[in-house]
Scaffold this active site. Structure first.
Site, PDB file in Angstrom:
ATOM      1  N   ALA A  97       0.902  -1.063  -0.057  1.00  0.00           N
ATOM      2  CA  ALA A  97      -0.008  -0.014  -0.070  1.00  0.00           C
ATOM      3  C   ALA A  97       0.866   1.295   0.079  1.00  0.00           C
ATOM      4  O   ALA A  97       2.185   1.195   0.399  1.00  0.00           O
ATOM      5  CB  ALA A  97      -0.854   0.199   1.228  1.00  0.00           C
ATOM      6  N   GLY A 140       0.527  -5.135   0.956  1.00  0.00           N
ATOM      7  CA  GLY A 140      -0.476  -5.238   0.139  1.00  0.00           C
ATOM      8  C   GLY A 140      -0.268  -5.634  -1.239  1.00  0.00           C
ATOM      9  O   GLY A 140      -1.044  -6.227  -1.915  1.00  0.00           O
ATOM     10  N   GLU A 143      -0.416  -9.335  -0.638  1.00  0.00           N
ATOM     11  CA  GLU A 143      -2.041  -9.571  -0.619  1.00  0.00           C
ATOM     12  C   GLU A 143      -2.705  -9.368  -1.896  1.00  0.00           C
ATOM     13  O   GLU A 143      -3.759 -10.481  -2.166  1.00  0.00           O
ATOM     14  CB  GLU A 143      -2.755  -8.537   0.555  1.00  0.00           C
ATOM     15  CG  GLU A 143      -1.963  -8.632   1.924  1.00  0.00           C
ATOM     16  CD  GLU A 143      -2.342  -7.541   2.601  1.00  0.00           C
ATOM     17  OE1 GLU A 143      -2.231  -6.529   2.511  1.00  0.00           O
ATOM     18  OE2 GLU A 143      -2.915  -8.047   3.881  1.00  0.00           O
ATOM     19  N   GLU A 163       4.693  -5.394   7.120  1.00  0.00           N
ATOM     20  CA  GLU A 163       3.959  -4.048   7.826  1.00  0.00           C
ATOM     21  C   GLU A 163       4.516  -3.856   9.160  1.00  0.00           C
ATOM     22  O   GLU A 163       4.513  -2.744   9.816  1.00  0.00           O
ATOM     23  CB  GLU A 163       2.431  -4.357   7.920  1.00  0.00           C
ATOM     24  CG  GLU A 163       1.933  -4.411   6.380  1.00  0.00           C
ATOM     25  CD  GLU A 163       1.742  -5.732   5.571  1.00  0.00           C
ATOM     26  OE1 GLU A 163       2.505  -6.391   5.979  1.00  0.00           O
ATOM     27  OE2 GLU A 163       1.150  -5.695   4.561  1.00  0.00           O
TER      28      GLU A 163
HETATM   29  N1  CO8 Z   1       4.410   3.080  -0.764  1.00  0.00           N
HETATM   30  C1  CO8 Z   1       4.920   4.325  -1.375  1.00  0.00           C
HETATM   31  N2  CO8 Z   1       6.368   4.535  -1.854  1.00  0.00           N
HETATM   32  C2  CO8 Z   1       6.819   3.363  -1.958  1.00  0.00           C
HETATM   33  C3  CO8 Z   1       6.440   2.039  -1.416  1.00  0.00           C
HETATM   34  C4  CO8 Z   1       5.234   1.975  -0.726  1.00  0.00           C
HETATM   35  N3  CO8 Z   1       5.025   0.785  -0.389  1.00  0.00           N
HETATM   36  N4  CO8 Z   1       7.512   1.102  -1.823  1.00  0.00           N
HETATM   37  C5  CO8 Z   1       8.527   1.897  -2.434  1.00  0.00           C
HETATM   38  N5  CO8 Z   1       8.049   3.275  -2.509  1.00  0.00           N
HETATM   39  C6  CO8 Z   1       8.834   4.269  -3.170  1.00  0.00           C
HETATM   40  C7  CO8 Z   1       9.927   4.694  -2.314  1.00  0.00           C
HETATM   41  O1  CO8 Z   1       9.515   5.601  -1.621  1.00  0.00           O
HETATM   42  C8  CO8 Z   1      10.757   5.100  -3.416  1.00  0.00           C
HETATM   43  O2  CO8 Z   1      10.098   6.736  -3.746  1.00  0.00           O
HETATM   44  P1  CO8 Z   1      11.296   7.867  -4.216  1.00  0.00           P
HETATM   45  O3  CO8 Z   1      12.394   7.653  -5.272  1.00  0.00           O
HETATM   46  O4  CO8 Z   1      10.366   8.910  -4.341  1.00  0.00           O
HETATM   47  O5  CO8 Z   1      12.116   7.970  -2.860  1.00  0.00           O
HETATM   48  C9  CO8 Z   1      10.529   4.173  -4.692  1.00  0.00           C
HETATM   49  O6  CO8 Z   1       9.542   3.880  -4.236  1.00  0.00           O
HETATM   50  C10 CO8 Z   1      11.831   3.351  -4.852  1.00  0.00           C
HETATM   51  O7  CO8 Z   1      11.912   2.615  -3.505  1.00  0.00           O
HETATM   52  P2  CO8 Z   1      13.222   2.700  -2.715  1.00  0.00           P
HETATM   53  O8  CO8 Z   1      14.294   3.633  -3.204  1.00  0.00           O
HETATM   54  O9  CO8 Z   1      13.073   2.037  -1.222  1.00  0.00           O
HETATM   55  O10 CO8 Z   1      13.707   1.145  -3.579  1.00  0.00           O
HETATM   56  P3  CO8 Z   1      14.889   0.065  -2.908  1.00  0.00           P
HETATM   57  O11 CO8 Z   1      15.000  -0.972  -4.033  1.00  0.00           O
HETATM   58  O12 CO8 Z   1      15.815   0.732  -2.413  1.00  0.00           O
HETATM   59  O13 CO8 Z   1      13.901  -0.789  -2.124  1.00  0.00           O
HETATM   60  C11 CO8 Z   1      11.727  -2.045  -1.093  1.00  0.00           C
HETATM   61  C12 CO8 Z   1      12.670  -1.611  -2.356  1.00  0.00           C
HETATM   62  C13 CO8 Z   1      12.475  -3.094  -0.246  1.00  0.00           C
HETATM   63  C14 CO8 Z   1      10.734  -2.744  -1.737  1.00  0.00           C
HETATM   64  C15 CO8 Z   1      11.490  -0.606  -0.463  1.00  0.00           C
HETATM   65  O14 CO8 Z   1      10.937   0.391  -1.285  1.00  0.00           O
HETATM   66  C16 CO8 Z   1      10.476  -1.118   0.674  1.00  0.00           C
HETATM   67  O15 CO8 Z   1      10.793  -1.586   1.778  1.00  0.00           O
HETATM   68  N6  CO8 Z   1       9.193  -0.435   0.241  1.00  0.00           N
HETATM   69  C17 CO8 Z   1       8.217  -0.566   1.543  1.00  0.00           C
HETATM   70  C18 CO8 Z   1       7.711  -1.976   1.567  1.00  0.00           C
HETATM   71  C19 CO8 Z   1       6.476  -1.910   2.622  1.00  0.00           C
HETATM   72  O16 CO8 Z   1       6.682  -1.608   3.823  1.00  0.00           O
HETATM   73  N7  CO8 Z   1       5.357  -2.404   2.211  1.00  0.00           N
HETATM   74  C20 CO8 Z   1       4.222  -2.550   3.059  1.00  0.00           C
HETATM   75  C21 CO8 Z   1       3.294  -1.096   2.992  1.00  0.00           C
HETATM   76  S1  CO8 Z   1       1.767  -1.423   4.032  1.00  0.00           S
HETATM   77  C22 CO8 Z   1       0.961  -2.216   3.322  1.00  0.00           C
HETATM   78  O17 CO8 Z   1       1.156  -2.819   2.327  1.00  0.00           O
HETATM   79  C23 CO8 Z   1      -0.470  -2.375   4.167  1.00  0.00           C
HETATM   80  C24 CO8 Z   1      -1.341  -3.609   3.191  1.00  0.00           C
HETATM   81  C25 CO8 Z   1      -2.798  -2.829   3.344  1.00  0.00           C
HETATM   82  C26 CO8 Z   1      -3.655  -3.326   2.374  1.00  0.00           C
HETATM   83  C27 CO8 Z   1      -3.370  -3.184   1.049  1.00  0.00           C
HETATM   84  C28 CO8 Z   1      -4.476  -3.577   0.123  1.00  0.00           C
HETATM   85  C29 CO8 Z   1      -4.042  -4.139  -1.241  1.00  0.00           C
END
Ligand code: CO8
Length: 289
Positions: A97, A140, A143, A163
């Site tokens: 998400a 998400g 999911e 999460e």
């Molecule tokens: N939300 C918003 N932006 C994101 C997300 C995210 N989940 N994941 C990555 N991005 C963005 C980063 O902010 C970054 O943007 P910017 O260039 O503007 O800074 C860009 O994508 C690239 O990301 P990274 O620089 O972090 O890339 P890396 O290759 O270094 O890392 C990762 C990749 C490991 C995937 C890392 O981005 C990460 O950990 N992302 C978050 C993962 C996460 O925590 N996901 C869970 C989110 S909570 C959730 O999903 C709740 C579910 C609710 C239900 C959903 C229903 C379908």
């Protein structure tokens, strides 16, 4: 055949550019900003959705989810479409998400507005959905893949429910579907530590049915979608409903549902055609009735 299935290039040249960042696949079709939508397969009977927020690793924003729902509704209502494939990019199926969108939400907004309640449309479709997962399928994103009926993974795919690392828990079925798919111990480990599993581990645990090279997984998912779509659509829906019963019902209730649906196939033209074709040693010609 390869050209028919090479989604990105074909989409890029066939998509009309309407205004910056907004794309229309067909001149009279719906507008999509965050996804690419197409039909695939020899008979153009596989609906194809590609998440297209690549810079944000396909983070699932409200807008993106609304567009996925819209495209799913169009395919569900289209009598030609017999299966749907959903995919992301090579780097990310979806990284969860959209955390930027969620960051400042309050409990009152989430609870009062039933936050995420419309995000499970994919799990209510009658038509089967195949997820072709490359790269990250996190939170998400994992999911979303688990809401699909079949998951194919590219060799570098990673699945996780991280999460916990950002102070929350899965909110779109992760605690339930992951546990049913991989069992309690691995689901607990993934959900409580935030650790990811790779494609091979996901296959061994039963989360995905097949693993392919990164550049083959989408084509293979489309081939699977074509096989499904070439069967009787009404019978496919009954089979899907029966399998899904296994996740909701007791064994005896599930067997009863299966039996009722099995009996129901005898009310269709396609059941008759299928058995007659077999005995006449020819290919069945289903009319979805
Ligand atoms: N939300 C918003 N932006 C994101 C997300 C995210 N989940 N994941 C990555 N991005 C963005 C980063 O902010 C970054 O943007 P910017 O260039 O503007 O800074 C860009 O994508 C690239 O990301 P990274 O620089 O972090 O890339 P890396 O290759 O270094 O890392 C990762 C990749 C490991 C995937 C890392 O981005 C990460 O950990 N992302 C978050 C993962 C996460 O925590 N996901 C869970 C989110 S909570 C959730 O999903 C709740 C579910 C609710 C239900 C959903 C229903 C379908």
């Amino acid at each position: 055949m390869a050209a028919l299935r090479t989604g990105v290039f074909r989409l890029a040249v066939s998509t009309m550019h309407c205004r910056p960042g907004v794309f229309r696949k067909y001149s009279a079709g719906p507008l999509y900003q965050y996804i690419l939508v197409d039909r695939k397969g020899h008979n153009q009977n596989v609906g194809f959705i590609q998440l297209n927020r690549t810079k944000a690793l396909n983070a699932l924003s409200d807008g993106l989810m609304a567009e996925i729902n819209q495209a799913l509704d169009v395919f569900e209502a289209d009598p030609q479409i017999g299966a749907i494939v959903i995919t992301g990019s090579e780097k990310a199926f979806a990284a969860g998400a959209d955390i930027k969108e969620m960051q400042n939400r309050t409990f009152q907004e989430c609870y009062g507005g039933s936050f995420l309640s419309h995000w499970n449309r994919i799990s209510t479709l009658k038509k089967p959905v195949v997820a072709a997962v490359n790269g990250f399928a996190l939170g998400g994103g994992c999911e979303l893949a688990m809401m699909c009926d079949i998951i194919y993974a590219g060799e570098k795919a990673q699945f996780g429910q991280p999460e916990i690392l950002i102070g929350t828990i899965p909110g779109a079925g992760g605690t339930q579907r992951l546990t049913r798919a991989v069992g309690k111990s691995l689901a607990m480990e993934m959900i409580l530590t935030g650790d990811r599993i790779n494609a091979q581990e996901a296959k061994e645990a039963g989360l995905v049915s097949r693993v392919y090279p990164v550049d083959k997984v989408v084509d293979e998912a489309i081939t699977c979608g074509e096989k499904i779509a070439n069967n009787s659509k009404i019978i496919v829906s009954m089979a899907k409903e029966a399998v899904n019963g296994a996740f909701e019902l007791s064994l005896s209730e599930g067997n009863r549902l299966e039996k009722r649906l099995f009996h129901s196939t005898f009310a269709t033209d396609d059941r008759k055609e299928g058995m007659t074709a077999f005995l006449e040693k020819r290919k069945a010609n289903f009319n979805d009735q």
